[in-house]
Design an enzyme around this catalytic site. Structure first.
Site, PDB file in Angstrom:
ATOM      1  CD  GLU A  84      -2.768  -1.214  -0.447  1.00  0.00           C
ATOM      2  OE1 GLU A  84      -2.923   0.478  -0.538  1.00  0.00           O
ATOM      3  OE2 GLU A  84      -3.539  -1.779  -0.885  1.00  0.00           O
ATOM      4  CG  LEU A 115       9.030   3.265  -5.781  1.00  0.00           C
ATOM      5  CD1 LEU A 115       8.784   1.751  -4.188  1.00  0.00           C
ATOM      6  CD2 LEU A 115       8.194   3.105  -6.815  1.00  0.00           C
ATOM      7  N   GLY A 116      10.271   7.942  -6.510  1.00  0.00           N
ATOM      8  CA  GLY A 116      10.117   9.007  -6.137  1.00  0.00           C
ATOM      9  C   GLY A 116       9.379   9.098  -4.628  1.00  0.00           C
ATOM     10  CE1 TYR A 117       4.628  13.105  -4.805  1.00  0.00           C
ATOM     11  CE2 TYR A 117       4.699  10.850  -6.197  1.00  0.00           C
ATOM     12  CZ  TYR A 117       4.486  11.872  -5.945  1.00  0.00           C
ATOM     13  OH  TYR A 117       4.243  13.063  -6.252  1.00  0.00           O
ATOM     14  CE1 TYR A 137      -7.073   2.966   0.225  1.00  0.00           C
ATOM     15  CE2 TYR A 137      -4.351   2.660   0.025  1.00  0.00           C
ATOM     16  CZ  TYR A 137      -5.888   1.889  -0.361  1.00  0.00           C
ATOM     17  OH  TYR A 137      -5.095   1.479  -1.364  1.00  0.00           O
ATOM     18  CG  ASP A 164      -7.589   3.811  -3.791  1.00  0.00           C
ATOM     19  OD1 ASP A 164      -8.930   4.020  -4.040  1.00  0.00           O
ATOM     20  OD2 ASP A 164      -7.087   2.896  -5.015  1.00  0.00           O
ATOM     21  CB  CYS A 183     -14.764   4.247 -13.197  1.00  0.00           C
ATOM     22  SG  CYS A 183     -15.906   5.925 -12.662  1.00  0.00           S
ATOM     23  CB  CYS A 226     -20.192   3.552 -19.222  1.00  0.00           C
ATOM     24  SG  CYS A 226     -19.545   5.178 -18.198  1.00  0.00           S
ATOM     25  CB  CYS A 245     -20.057  -0.067 -14.909  1.00  0.00           C
ATOM     26  SG  CYS A 245     -20.107   0.000 -13.738  1.00  0.00           S
TER      27      CYS A 245
END
Length: 355
Positions: A37, A80-82, A120, A138, A192, A199, A202
């Site tokens: 996650e 990966l960054g962040y 989350y 999320d 979505c 749609c 869905c």
């Protein structure tokens, strides 16, 4: 009006038949789910999957991660960054080791106390590892809910999670929280979509108010985006035949605790950089003694920043023995062992033989 049981059954049945075969869906190991996650925050599944395997292979449990050095964890995160995610993972592992005996708690409120774990992530771990009845909302789920209820409430507002959690409650499945959360996340990821939602495929389109009123392209709503800040970096690539200088970024800024090169930053692009830099602070005075190569500018995009980067390569006779704080002399052949930003890694692979 949504008929709750029918909605849940349609959604979950679709997921069981169409959901992607992802490794973290085959386990209820809370550690693996937690790592997954965190990696998938701001990262696409295809990009994140090899990092997930590498990470849990090197750090298979909380104890092994807690024992690791920050530099090693950042090195495994490189690309990966962040990077605050990786630093928080390490701090959280040490917190879990200290406060919970190395066991991730099976309690939503306790999960929220762990470093870097928000609503989350706590909901994802609680539901997917322990089957506790908590939602995991999320970006995919925000989008699904906005369209399902034709709701224009901004999804990036300060109270968005609380608002959409309440919106979700009448359709949430507390008896199958893991399946429900994974199913609605997958619906947003595969059907979505942000642009051109499918749609016709869905399973719950008959309940979707945006589909009914043809407002899919208008939802979800976000507050006005910030204009990215422009920054101008001049990196000094100082090296001799064996060593190169790296600098550890300790300020509360991008790439904190990673290594880059000695840096001079300016509020705007320099007109004659090699001449103008000669009058600047260390290490620029080296330009008076050595020839330098100036790279073409590199434009590097971050979430809220645009970096314009020039590399000033200076080959010196010998790396100085005395270096400023946070600067280190590194063997060129061992650069791959150091955690560095992607843009620096790209430059090094292009300009130096790192094989």
């Amino acid at each position: 009006m949504i008929e709750r049981a029918d909605f849940q059954n349609r959604l979950i049945q679709w997921y069981l038949e169409n959901g992607r075969d992802l490794p973290w869906r085959k386990t209820n190991n809370p550690y693996h789910i937690w790592i997954c996650e965190i990696i998938l925050q701001q990262t696409r599944v295809n990009q994140g999957m090899p990092y997930y395997f590498r990470f849990i292979d090197r750090f298979p449990d909380v104890a092994s991660l807690a024992r690791a050095s920050e530099d090693e964890v950042l090195a495994y995160w490189q690309g990966l960054g962040y990077y605050s995610r990786a630093r928080n993972l390490l701090l959280a592992a040490r917190q879990i080791q200290k406060d919970y005996g190395g066991t991730i708690p099976a309690d939503y409120n306790q999960l929220l106390k762990i470093k870097g774990v928000g609503k989350y992530t706590a909901g994802a771990i609680a539901s997917m590892a322990f089957n506790l009845p908590y939602p995991a909302i999320d970006g995919n789920v925000f989008r699904v809910l906005s369209r399902l209820f034709n709701d224009s409430t901004p999804i990036d507002g300060s109270n968005a999670y609380k608002y959409f959690e309440k919106l979700l409650q009448p359709i949430f499945d507390p008896d199958r929280p893991s399946l429900f959360n994974q199913a609605i996340i997958e619906l947003g990821a595969l059907v979505c979509l942000p642009l051109n939602p499918n749609c016709d495929s869905c399973p719950v389109s008959n309940y979707c108010q945006a589909h009914k009123h043809a407002t899919q392209s208008l939802l979800p709503v976000k507050q006005k985006a910030l204009q990215p800040k422009k920054r101008y970096f001049y990196y000094f690539v100082l090296h001799d035949n064996e060593y190169i200088i790296l600098r550890k970024r300790t300020d509360n800024d991008i790439w904190k605790m990673l290594y880059d090169f000695p840096l001079l930053e300016y509020p705007e692009k320099l007109d004659e950089p090699l001449e103008q830099l000669k009058q600047a602070e260390w290490p620029a005075p080296l330009l008076l003694s050595y020839a330098a190569e100036l790279s073409h500018p590199v434009r590097h995009l971050l979430t809220h920043q645009q970096l314009y980067i020039w590399f000033v390569r200076v080959h010196v006779d010998q790396i100085p023995s005395m270096l400023p704080p946070n600067h280190v002399k590194v063997p060129i052949k061992k650069l791959s062992e150091w955690p560095i930003p992607k843009v620096i890694d790209n430059y090094l692979k292009k300009e130096f033989d790192l094989s």
